[in-house]
Design an enzyme around this catalytic site. Structure first.
Site, PDB file in Angstrom:
ATOM      1  N   LYS A 270      -1.960  99.970  76.030  1.00  0.00           N
ATOM      2  CA  LYS A 270      -0.903  99.480  75.064  1.00  0.00           C
ATOM      3  C   LYS A 270      -0.702  98.318  75.315  1.00  0.00           C
ATOM      4  O   LYS A 270      -0.135  98.117  76.419  1.00  0.00           O
ATOM      5  CB  LYS A 270       0.309 100.762  75.469  1.00  0.00           C
ATOM      6  CG  LYS A 270       1.460 100.434  74.920  1.00  0.00           C
ATOM      7  CD  LYS A 270       2.759 101.121  75.479  1.00  0.00           C
ATOM      8  CE  LYS A 270       4.044 100.880  74.587  1.00  0.00           C
ATOM      9  NZ  LYS A 270       5.317 101.851  74.801  1.00  0.00           N
ATOM     10  N   GLU A 274       6.269  96.877  72.586  1.00  0.00           N
ATOM     11  CA  GLU A 274       7.519  97.174  73.383  1.00  0.00           C
ATOM     12  C   GLU A 274       7.571  96.625  74.822  1.00  0.00           C
ATOM     13  O   GLU A 274       8.006  97.224  75.801  1.00  0.00           O
ATOM     14  CB  GLU A 274       7.535  98.800  73.367  1.00  0.00           C
ATOM     15  CG  GLU A 274       7.814  99.546  72.214  1.00  0.00           C
ATOM     16  CD  GLU A 274       7.922 100.938  72.185  1.00  0.00           C
ATOM     17  OE1 GLU A 274       7.470 101.612  73.119  1.00  0.00           O
ATOM     18  OE2 GLU A 274       8.595 101.561  71.301  1.00  0.00           O
ATOM     19  N   ARG A 307      -4.279 101.137  71.501  1.00  0.00           N
ATOM     20  CA  ARG A 307      -3.335 101.530  70.550  1.00  0.00           C
ATOM     21  C   ARG A 307      -2.849 100.777  69.552  1.00  0.00           C
ATOM     22  O   ARG A 307      -2.539  99.449  69.627  1.00  0.00           O
ATOM     23  CB  ARG A 307      -2.144 102.233  71.290  1.00  0.00           C
ATOM     24  CG  ARG A 307      -2.583 103.195  72.320  1.00  0.00           C
ATOM     25  CD  ARG A 307      -1.219 103.711  73.066  1.00  0.00           C
ATOM     26  NE  ARG A 307      -0.494 104.892  72.618  1.00  0.00           N
ATOM     27  CZ  ARG A 307       0.767 104.556  72.470  1.00  0.00           C
ATOM     28  NH1 ARG A 307       1.340 103.593  73.130  1.00  0.00           N
ATOM     29  NH2 ARG A 307       1.730 105.373  71.868  1.00  0.00           N
ATOM     30  N   LYS A 348      -0.845 106.332  65.693  1.00  0.00           N
ATOM     31  CA  LYS A 348      -0.223 107.321  65.515  1.00  0.00           C
ATOM     32  C   LYS A 348       0.048 107.782  64.038  1.00  0.00           C
ATOM     33  O   LYS A 348      -0.301 107.080  63.279  1.00  0.00           O
ATOM     34  CB  LYS A 348       1.308 106.587  65.796  1.00  0.00           C
ATOM     35  CG  LYS A 348       1.484 106.371  67.196  1.00  0.00           C
ATOM     36  CD  LYS A 348       3.015 106.260  67.396  1.00  0.00           C
ATOM     37  CE  LYS A 348       3.125 105.937  69.056  1.00  0.00           C
ATOM     38  NZ  LYS A 348       4.734 105.879  69.538  1.00  0.00           N
ATOM     39  N   ASP A 353       7.153 106.215  64.278  1.00  0.00           N
ATOM     40  CA  ASP A 353       7.181 106.777  65.728  1.00  0.00           C
ATOM     41  C   ASP A 353       7.495 108.423  65.689  1.00  0.00           C
ATOM     42  O   ASP A 353       8.562 108.835  66.167  1.00  0.00           O
ATOM     43  CB  ASP A 353       8.203 106.214  66.295  1.00  0.00           C
ATOM     44  CG  ASP A 353       7.730 106.274  67.921  1.00  0.00           C
ATOM     45  OD1 ASP A 353       6.668 106.854  68.249  1.00  0.00           O
ATOM     46  OD2 ASP A 353       8.640 105.776  68.849  1.00  0.00           O
ATOM     47  N   GLU A 375      -3.379 109.840  66.685  1.00  0.00           N
ATOM     48  CA  GLU A 375      -2.633 109.988  68.009  1.00  0.00           C
ATOM     49  C   GLU A 375      -1.446 111.024  67.491  1.00  0.00           C
ATOM     50  O   GLU A 375      -0.438 110.427  66.444  1.00  0.00           O
ATOM     51  CB  GLU A 375      -2.074 108.852  68.492  1.00  0.00           C
ATOM     52  CG  GLU A 375      -0.924 109.183  69.927  1.00  0.00           C
ATOM     53  CD  GLU A 375      -0.483 107.705  70.407  1.00  0.00           C
ATOM     54  OE1 GLU A 375      -1.411 106.856  70.685  1.00  0.00           O
ATOM     55  OE2 GLU A 375       0.746 107.644  70.607  1.00  0.00           O
ATOM     56  N   GLU A 381       9.608 114.633  71.530  1.00  0.00           N
ATOM     57  CA  GLU A 381      10.600 113.509  71.855  1.00  0.00           C
ATOM     58  C   GLU A 381      11.700 113.425  70.839  1.00  0.00           C
ATOM     59  O   GLU A 381      12.934 113.209  70.998  1.00  0.00           O
ATOM     60  CB  GLU A 381       9.925 112.076  71.828  1.00  0.00           C
ATOM     61  CG  GLU A 381      10.814 110.938  71.893  1.00  0.00           C
ATOM     62  CD  GLU A 381       9.946 109.621  71.921  1.00  0.00           C
ATOM     63  OE1 GLU A 381       8.787 109.459  71.926  1.00  0.00           O
ATOM     64  OE2 GLU A 381      10.759 108.558  71.882  1.00  0.00           O
TER      65      GLU A 381
HETATM   66  C1  GCU Z   1       8.017 105.632  71.763  1.00  0.00           C
HETATM   67  C2  GCU Z   1       8.802 106.279  72.910  1.00  0.00           C
HETATM   68  C3  GCU Z   1       8.549 105.491  74.107  1.00  0.00           C
HETATM   69  C4  GCU Z   1       6.983 105.154  74.204  1.00  0.00           C
HETATM   70  C5  GCU Z   1       6.155 104.438  72.934  1.00  0.00           C
HETATM   71  C6  GCU Z   1       4.794 104.532  72.853  1.00  0.00           C
HETATM   72  O1  GCU Z   1       8.839 104.508  71.217  1.00  0.00           O
HETATM   73  O2  GCU Z   1      10.057 105.975  72.752  1.00  0.00           O
HETATM   74  O3  GCU Z   1       8.776 106.232  75.108  1.00  0.00           O
HETATM   75  O4  GCU Z   1       6.543 104.380  75.217  1.00  0.00           O
HETATM   76  O5  GCU Z   1       6.575 105.558  71.747  1.00  0.00           O
HETATM   77  O6  GCU Z   1       4.315 105.393  72.108  1.00  0.00           O
HETATM   78  O7  GCU Z   1       4.247 103.588  73.511  1.00  0.00           O
END
Ligand code: GCU
Length: 666
Positions: A270, A274, A307, A348, A353, A375, A381
């Protein structure tokens, strides 16, 4: 007694099959008796048949295939295929590897466990070739024992930054192999703290041991990698993928890693997502980053799974041009064809998400010269935290069946990720998994159906949601027809019910920020995450048409035109693509506002009906299972009621339009 449930590998006593001659002797061919996987397969067969039917089968070994070197590619499917057939004095399992034999054994055990008539089940021989080469679970387990988005206890892989290997680890391997999983990533994609040191001497011995256990069940071990390892553990000042020092560091590192963990299949990364580090920091592309690692890993027959969850998570809610839904496509499409052949892009299912309803990511069907992997998320979640029952297999079936129009035939998502459409070298499907160290592994006992079902579906995409649900119930709860029917009837509609009492018409979100459980209509409306519903007193929805963000046009035709036009767009996604007045008439004939009211009242009512159905099972399923699910249903009902009342009140207050049916809105 083990301190965890054995779920579908518990092998309780069964009634049907005791006098079946075919279960007395097994002819296994495809790998020799000294093969590690075959040994485990034979042990499983003997244990299972003894426990279920008090049968001790004879084993005869037949021809033995050449053992091909471990590979992650398409030829996996050839080697994992199996045929089970009847012979006069027993049955034969024919395969081309130990893994094939193992899957054949689990097929037989499943039939016995479901009390199928063996002669009938295998009358004309049964051949199954796995639908996907890679069938993977992604654990988001942290080394301190916590699990990101975990709803069933702590990690069973880690305690206090140490890797734990015990009986549960082995049973976990048995359990997931039995449903067809052949690859596992054991650490969170957000690789921080101790997890950054997984690729150092500190953890090699344990990882090597774990990798061997997995390999004994045909499962390849993968690790999530910290893209900035060169800085965080390597003492360099850069992670620039084109920097010679960086490349040299990785060469040495990978040589060490693959020597110490010979079973390792590769890495999941990843990057630039984020807050995680990545090649963008150095003005490089995602392909630069992925290829650098892949070129080095290639020498060890390993792959890099990269990813595509790359988007701007510091958006300004006032900005209507930036569209998070576009981000994956915009970041990855321009380099289609540039990713080297042992890179797989992991995409994904939706562009946002894991919402309860999203369109399919336009990368699936967009990318034509790149290895791809889908994915999905069975960790609930956004779908009820394993408190609310939400059987996700029907959703996954929809995703897999989606026609992308990327080619004249073989154009569904299932075709693409099986490798068939573009004859990709590597491909498959991964699920962010829902397990933890709770007694029953998944929190809500019924959430076990998603773990079981994901594996079954990944192995055999043609299975129906209903068949899978029924197998789960028979194998883990009861053979009683009425009980089976009742639970299957709870599972099958549960996803649509969850959708009805939560976020309507594909708009998604409206969840409590951070935790993502429970309703908060404006929770993410003025935040930085790019997740807006844009509701005002006149209407709701995001304009993603050619007049808005243009996202709808990222699809192949005719999907693009369908999504771009509110009159053609399917109702369930209409607010994802369009900003519409509350008075807009849907295909269903209802207005948007009436749809919101109706579905929320109905969803809450239907959730109550599910709970009632469950109550009728008292005394018919084990007390432990009954209590576990009952307690979850209580919480689900209060959650559903909150969603129903908050969403309805919010939109009534915004729009001022009363419910046609005059029901209580606050
Ligand atoms: C979502 C999730 C995170 C996770 C992210 C990901 O945003 O809330 O906890 O890290 O997906 O898929 O990397």
């Amino acid at each position: 007694m083990k301190n965890y449930a054995e779920l579908w590998i518990g092998y309780g006593e069964r009634q049907t099959g005791r006098d079946c001659i075919n279960l007395r002797k097994f002819y296994l061919s495809g790998a020799g008796e000294s093969d590690k996987i075959v040994k485990n397969a034979v042990r499983e067969l003997k244990t299972g048949l003894k426990a279920m039917l008090d049968i001790d089968p004879g084993i005869v070994f037949g021809s033995c295939a050449e053992t091909a070197p471990v590979n992650n590619g398409r030829d996996i499917q050839d080697r994992e295929e199996y045929t089970v057939s009847l012979c006069d004095d027993g049955m034969a399992i024919d395969a081309k590897s130990g893994a094939g034999i193992l899957y054949g054994v689990f097929d037989v055990l499943r039939s016995v466990s479901c009390e199928k008539d063996i002669k009938e089940a295998y009358a004309s021989g049964k051949t199954v070739r796995p639908s996907n080469p890679l069938r993977m679970l992604n654990h988001w387990d942290n080394m301190d024992g916590s699990i990101e988005r975990g709803y069933s206890g702590e990690s069973f892989f880690y305690v206090n930054d140490e890797i734990v290997i015990d009986e549960r680890t082995v049973d976990y391997a048995r359990m997931i192999a039995s449903v067809g999983i052949n690859a596992v990533v054991i650490n969170n994609v957000n690789v921080k703290q101790a997890a950054s040191y997984m690729i150092t001497d500190r953890y090699f011995d344990k990882l090597s041991e774990l990798g061997e256990i997995f390999a004994g069940y045909g499962i390849r071990l993968f690790l999530s990698l910290n893209y900035a390892s060169t800085i965080e553990i390597g003492g360099l000042d850069s992670a620039d993928p084109l920097d010679e020092k960086v490349i040299a560091w990785w060469k040495t590192k990978m040589a060490e890693v693959f020597e110490r963990i010979p079973t390792l299949g590769g890495f999941l990364v990843k990057a630039d997502s984020e807050g995680r580090p990545g090649p963008f920091t150095y003005g490089r592309t995602q392909a630069d980053g992925a290829n650098m690692l892949a070129d080095i890993a290639k020498e060890y027959n390993a792959i890099i799974i990269w990813r595509c969850f790359v988007y701007n998570c510091k958006q300004d809610w006032r900005d209507r041009k930036t569209d998070r839904a576009r981000a994956g496509y915009d970041n990855f499409m321009p380099m289609d064809g540039d990713y080297h052949d042992n890179v797989i892009l992991q995409i994904k299912n939706g562009p946002m998400d894991f919402q309860i309803r999203e369109p399919i990511s336009p990368l699936l069907g967009g990318l034509k010269k790149t290895n791809q992997m889908l994915e999905v998320q069975i960790a609930q979640e956004y779908t009820g935290h394993q408190i609310d029952v939400c059987y996700l297999i029907p959703e996954f079936k929809e995703i897999l069946g989606f026609k992308t129009y990327c080619s004249d035939d073989k154009d569904t998502v299932a075709d693409i990720i099986s490798g068939d459409t573009f004859e990709s070298r590597y491909s498959g499907i991964a699920a962010v998994t829902n397990t933890g160290n709770d007694f029953n592994w998944t929190g809500n006992y019924l959430a076990g159906a998603n773990l079981f079902g994901f594996g079954r579906l990944a192995f055999d995409t043609d299975l129906s949601s209903e068949e899978i649900a029924e197998e789960f119930v028979r194998m883990t709860i009861s053979q009683d027809e009425a009980v089976v029917r009742t639970i299957v009837d709870i599972l099958l509609p549960s996803r649509e019910i969850y959708e009805r009492y939560t976020s309507p018409l594909g708009i998604g979100w409206m969840v409590t920020p951070a935790t993502h459980y429970g309703c908060s209509v404006d929770g993410y409306e003025y935040d930085r995450w790019g997740t807006y519903h844009r509701a005002d007193h006149l209407g709701i929805g995001v304009d993603r048409t050619d007049k808005g963000t243009g996202y709808a046009l990222l699809y192949n035709e005719p999907n693009a035109s369908v999504y771009n036009d509110p009159d053609k767009c399917p109702d369930e996604l209409v607010l994802f693509f369009h900003h519409l007045p509350y008075t807009h008439k849907l295909h269903s004939g209802k207005t948007v506002i009436q749809h919101i009211y109706d579905t929320h009242f109905e969803g809450y009512e239907e959730a109550q009906q599910l709970a009632e159905k469950w109550k009728s099972l008292k005394g018919k399923v084990s007390d432990e299972i009954f209590e576990n699910v009952s307690e979850r249903f209580e919480r689900q009902l209060s959650n559903a009621r909150e969603w129903c009342d908050q969403v309805n009140s919010y939109f009534f207050r915004k729009s001022g339009i009363p419910d046609e049916k005059g029901r209580q809105i606050y």
